[in-house]
Design a protein around this motif. Sequence first.
Motif, PDB file in Angstrom:
ATOM      1  N   LEU A  17       0.477  -1.582   0.103  1.00  0.00           N
ATOM      2  CA  LEU A  17      -0.013   0.510  -0.285  1.00  0.00           C
ATOM      3  C   LEU A  17       0.825   1.374  -0.016  1.00  0.00           C
ATOM      4  CD1 LEU A  17      -3.016   0.886   0.038  1.00  0.00           C
ATOM      5  CD2 LEU A  17      -2.607   0.673   2.635  1.00  0.00           C
ATOM      6  N   LEU A  20       2.081   2.474  -2.818  1.00  0.00           N
ATOM      7  CA  LEU A  20       1.393   2.335  -3.938  1.00  0.00           C
ATOM      8  C   LEU A  20       1.114   4.752  -3.840  1.00  0.00           C
ATOM      9  CD1 LEU A  20      -0.925   2.803  -6.190  1.00  0.00           C
ATOM     10  CD2 LEU A  20      -2.367   1.412  -4.195  1.00  0.00           C
ATOM     11  N   ILE A  21       0.789   5.048  -2.125  1.00  0.00           N
ATOM     12  CA  ILE A  21       0.527   6.280  -1.829  1.00  0.00           C
ATOM     13  C   ILE A  21       1.829   6.890  -1.444  1.00  0.00           C
ATOM     14  CG2 ILE A  21      -2.140   5.611  -0.694  1.00  0.00           C
ATOM     15  CD1 ILE A  21      -0.640   5.414   1.931  1.00  0.00           C
ATOM     16  N   ARG A  41       2.371   7.737  -6.821  1.00  0.00           N
ATOM     17  CA  ARG A  41       2.740   5.859  -8.346  1.00  0.00           C
ATOM     18  C   ARG A  41       0.903   6.221  -8.865  1.00  0.00           C
ATOM     19  NH1 ARG A  41       1.041   0.227  -8.901  1.00  0.00           N
ATOM     20  NH2 ARG A  41       1.392   0.441  -6.958  1.00  0.00           N
ATOM     21  N   LEU A  42      -0.375   6.368  -7.517  1.00  0.00           N
ATOM     22  CA  LEU A  42      -1.836   6.314  -7.794  1.00  0.00           C
ATOM     23  C   LEU A  42      -1.921   7.169  -7.987  1.00  0.00           C
ATOM     24  CD1 LEU A  42      -4.039   5.497  -7.480  1.00  0.00           C
ATOM     25  CD2 LEU A  42      -4.494   6.378  -4.623  1.00  0.00           C
ATOM     26  N   PHE A  45      -0.676   7.839 -11.881  1.00  0.00           N
ATOM     27  CA  PHE A  45      -2.011   7.141 -12.401  1.00  0.00           C
ATOM     28  C   PHE A  45      -3.219   8.473 -12.528  1.00  0.00           C
ATOM     29  CE2 PHE A  45      -5.874   4.575 -12.788  1.00  0.00           C
ATOM     30  CZ  PHE A  45      -5.677   3.852 -13.702  1.00  0.00           C
ATOM     31  N   LEU A  46      -3.535   8.696 -11.465  1.00  0.00           N
ATOM     32  CA  LEU A  46      -4.933   9.929 -12.202  1.00  0.00           C
ATOM     33  C   LEU A  46      -4.892  10.881 -12.669  1.00  0.00           C
ATOM     34  CD1 LEU A  46      -6.325   9.627  -8.094  1.00  0.00           C
ATOM     35  CD2 LEU A  46      -7.273   8.145 -10.489  1.00  0.00           C
ATOM     36  N   TRP A  49      -4.353   9.158 -16.725  1.00  0.00           N
ATOM     37  CA  TRP A  49      -5.659   9.096 -17.139  1.00  0.00           C
ATOM     38  C   TRP A  49      -6.461  10.098 -17.270  1.00  0.00           C
ATOM     39  CZ3 TRP A  49      -9.199   6.403 -19.615  1.00  0.00           C
ATOM     40  CH2 TRP A  49      -9.924   6.452 -19.140  1.00  0.00           C
ATOM     41  N   LYS A  53      -8.574  11.502 -20.753  1.00  0.00           N
ATOM     42  CA  LYS A  53      -9.282  11.706 -20.972  1.00  0.00           C
ATOM     43  C   LYS A  53      -9.954  13.579 -21.412  1.00  0.00           C
ATOM     44  CE  LYS A  53     -10.741  10.493 -16.727  1.00  0.00           C
ATOM     45  NZ  LYS A  53     -11.338  10.375 -15.739  1.00  0.00           N
ATOM     46  N   LEU A  84      -5.059   0.470 -22.042  1.00  0.00           N
ATOM     47  CA  LEU A  84      -5.831   0.698 -21.413  1.00  0.00           C
ATOM     48  C   LEU A  84      -5.146  -0.190 -20.333  1.00  0.00           C
ATOM     49  CD1 LEU A  84      -9.407   2.108 -21.228  1.00  0.00           C
ATOM     50  CD2 LEU A  84      -6.895   4.061 -21.228  1.00  0.00           C
ATOM     51  N   ALA A  85      -5.502  -1.675 -20.934  1.00  0.00           N
ATOM     52  CA  ALA A  85      -4.821  -1.962 -19.820  1.00  0.00           C
ATOM     53  C   ALA A  85      -3.308  -2.371 -19.669  1.00  0.00           C
ATOM     54  CB  ALA A  85      -4.929  -3.542 -20.317  1.00  0.00           C
ATOM     55  N   LEU A  87      -1.681   0.148 -19.206  1.00  0.00           N
ATOM     56  CA  LEU A  87      -1.211   1.256 -18.761  1.00  0.00           C
ATOM     57  C   LEU A  87      -0.598   1.411 -16.804  1.00  0.00           C
ATOM     58  CD1 LEU A  87      -1.689   4.506 -19.354  1.00  0.00           C
ATOM     59  CD2 LEU A  87      -3.533   5.091 -17.841  1.00  0.00           C
ATOM     60  N   PRO A  88      -1.714   0.784 -16.383  1.00  0.00           N
ATOM     61  CA  PRO A  88      -0.892   0.877 -14.526  1.00  0.00           C
ATOM     62  C   PRO A  88       0.931   0.140 -14.474  1.00  0.00           C
ATOM     63  CG  PRO A  88      -2.789   0.156 -14.149  1.00  0.00           C
ATOM     64  CD  PRO A  88      -3.309  -0.287 -16.182  1.00  0.00           C
ATOM     65  N   GLU A  89       1.003  -1.099 -15.256  1.00  0.00           N
ATOM     66  CA  GLU A  89       2.182  -1.378 -16.196  1.00  0.00           C
ATOM     67  C   GLU A  89       3.369  -0.713 -15.498  1.00  0.00           C
ATOM     68  OE1 GLU A  89       3.375  -5.174 -17.650  1.00  0.00           O
ATOM     69  OE2 GLU A  89       1.057  -4.610 -17.485  1.00  0.00           O
ATOM     70  N   LYS A  92       3.593   2.072 -13.805  1.00  0.00           N
ATOM     71  CA  LYS A  92       5.159   1.765 -12.215  1.00  0.00           C
ATOM     72  C   LYS A  92       6.218   1.749 -12.697  1.00  0.00           C
ATOM     73  CE  LYS A  92       4.413  -2.692  -8.959  1.00  0.00           C
ATOM     74  NZ  LYS A  92       3.407  -3.381  -8.827  1.00  0.00           N
TER      75      LYS A  92
END
Lengths: 100, 474
Positions: A17, A20-21, A41-42, A45-46, A49, A53, A84-85, A87-89, A92
């Motif tokens: 966790l 991530l934060i 990291r979160l 990502f946001l 993304w 958009k 898109l799938a 993206l997180p990777e 990272k």
Amino acid sequence: MLPQRVKKTITDNPKKLANLIDLVNLPSAVREFVGQSQTSRLGCFLRVWSYIKTNNLQDATNKNVVNCDEKLKSILLGRSHVELAELPELIKLHFPKAPK
Amino acid sequence: MGKIPPSFRSAISNPFLRKPSSLVPAETSQLTVTPSGKPHYPPKKPSQLRGKVKEAKDSDPSTTQKALKLFKSPSLSDAKDVFDSFIKSSKTFIDHRSYNSLFDAYASISTVNDSVAFLRHMMKSSPTFSPDRSIYHILLSQSCKTPDSGLASVHQALNLMVSNGVNPDKVTADIAVRSLCSAGRLEHAIELVKELSLKHSVPDTFTFNFLVKHLCKSSSLSTVYNFIDDMRNSFNIKPDLVTYTILIDNVCNTKNLREALRLVSVLREEGFKPDCFVYNTIMKGYCMLSKGSEAIEVYNKMKEEGVEPDLVTYNTLIFGLSKAGRLKEAKKFLGIMADMGHLPDEVTYTSLMNGMCREGNALGALALLEEMEAKGCSPNSCTYNTLLHGLCKSRMLDKAIELYGLMKSGGLKLEAASYATFVRTLCREGRIAEAYEVFDYAIESKSLTDVAAYSTLESTLKWLKKVKEQGYTI
């Protein structure tokens, strides 16, 4: 089942966790994109993304594909199309594991 | 699927809704939780502020509002000036309520020491004013809420009370305990109750049960038992039926049914007769463990003992049977409850839908949704979440997306489990963009924290990649 598994990972590994934060000093390419010197990291990502958009970068025929503009390319390995799938990777990759 | 819906869990962990508005404490606490988003039958009793508190705070609304506007700064000298000019300007007789609301307004922005000084000033400068119990209670509740390493400021308030000839009574103890607990100072509350019991008066059952309930939330069972024994031995305060119900609910939530049954035999020995609430609580314990037969046994036992089952009983039973996959019996009880004059509500229907979805009959559940709406019973967010989960599990993605659209337009929240299942199903069908859209909605509607929503999305995508690499068909 996945939800429990996720929950378990989070409770079992506070480190997971944390990566991530926790705020991280960013490499220069990402720093330019995000406009901050530190982010989690979160958060990153946001940011990416919402960038996708607001700039309508999703492919019109296949929403699962992102057509990267120059700015986005700079942080996503220079690729012009990204799923898109993935993206997180891909994001990272900018957040390497902290040395123990 | 053998899990408790998250809404159920949250309902259990939060059975302490405050209902300060109702003045008459009900006799028993309603602890049985229904499988819906909210506890539909919130506990009525121990969490209520009693009438006296109300009185302390109650006042002519116009006076209160005026008073609130009067004090703009927490400075003591300003407040004294304001008070003096208020006395001068008001020509009519000022009753104790106006004084109280003035003091309350100042106390809400000042420190305890300033409040005490202000109270002294009030007594000095206005001859018609004599402080009553309520005004000390305002001070006491302020001192309880002050972050403090010990009980010094609480003692200060109590000493002021005693020295002015007002002895702390049960209401005082109750206010102090509730204020301390709401400030998260349970240890201090217990310390204070013991002290007050020694010096002044013992707490009444409401205060006692309130403490037990709070203690159950945060401490181990042995600590709770020690506290109860302590109060019994030192001050002759005996646990009553409500106390036992609280304890049984607590042990049922930790799945310790053996202890629950021991408690039932203890309460019988103490000369109590288990009531509807006790039975409902035990039944809920069995239902959470999917022990349908035991739940039915509890129901039969109730009948034997002549305890009339209520709506909660039937809802619990139907929930438990549905969860245990015994839908036929659950439907049988639906008929029985209608015969007994209890109309099924959204909780009943949601439980049945849950059971149908478990059987893989998501379409049947969807038909039930129409049926319940036709009967004038409106579904809640738990109903929709159950259906969404069920439709995804049965791989009826189109219906699920349709339902999600309904939820979105109604602004309903997603639950963690149904969100995860929905995202997973969308990803499996290669509709990643839609999964991202659901992710956005989950955050936007504040259904989940962004961390939770993202972790689910990330691990789903990771899982998808792994499965694809290994060449499994999904």
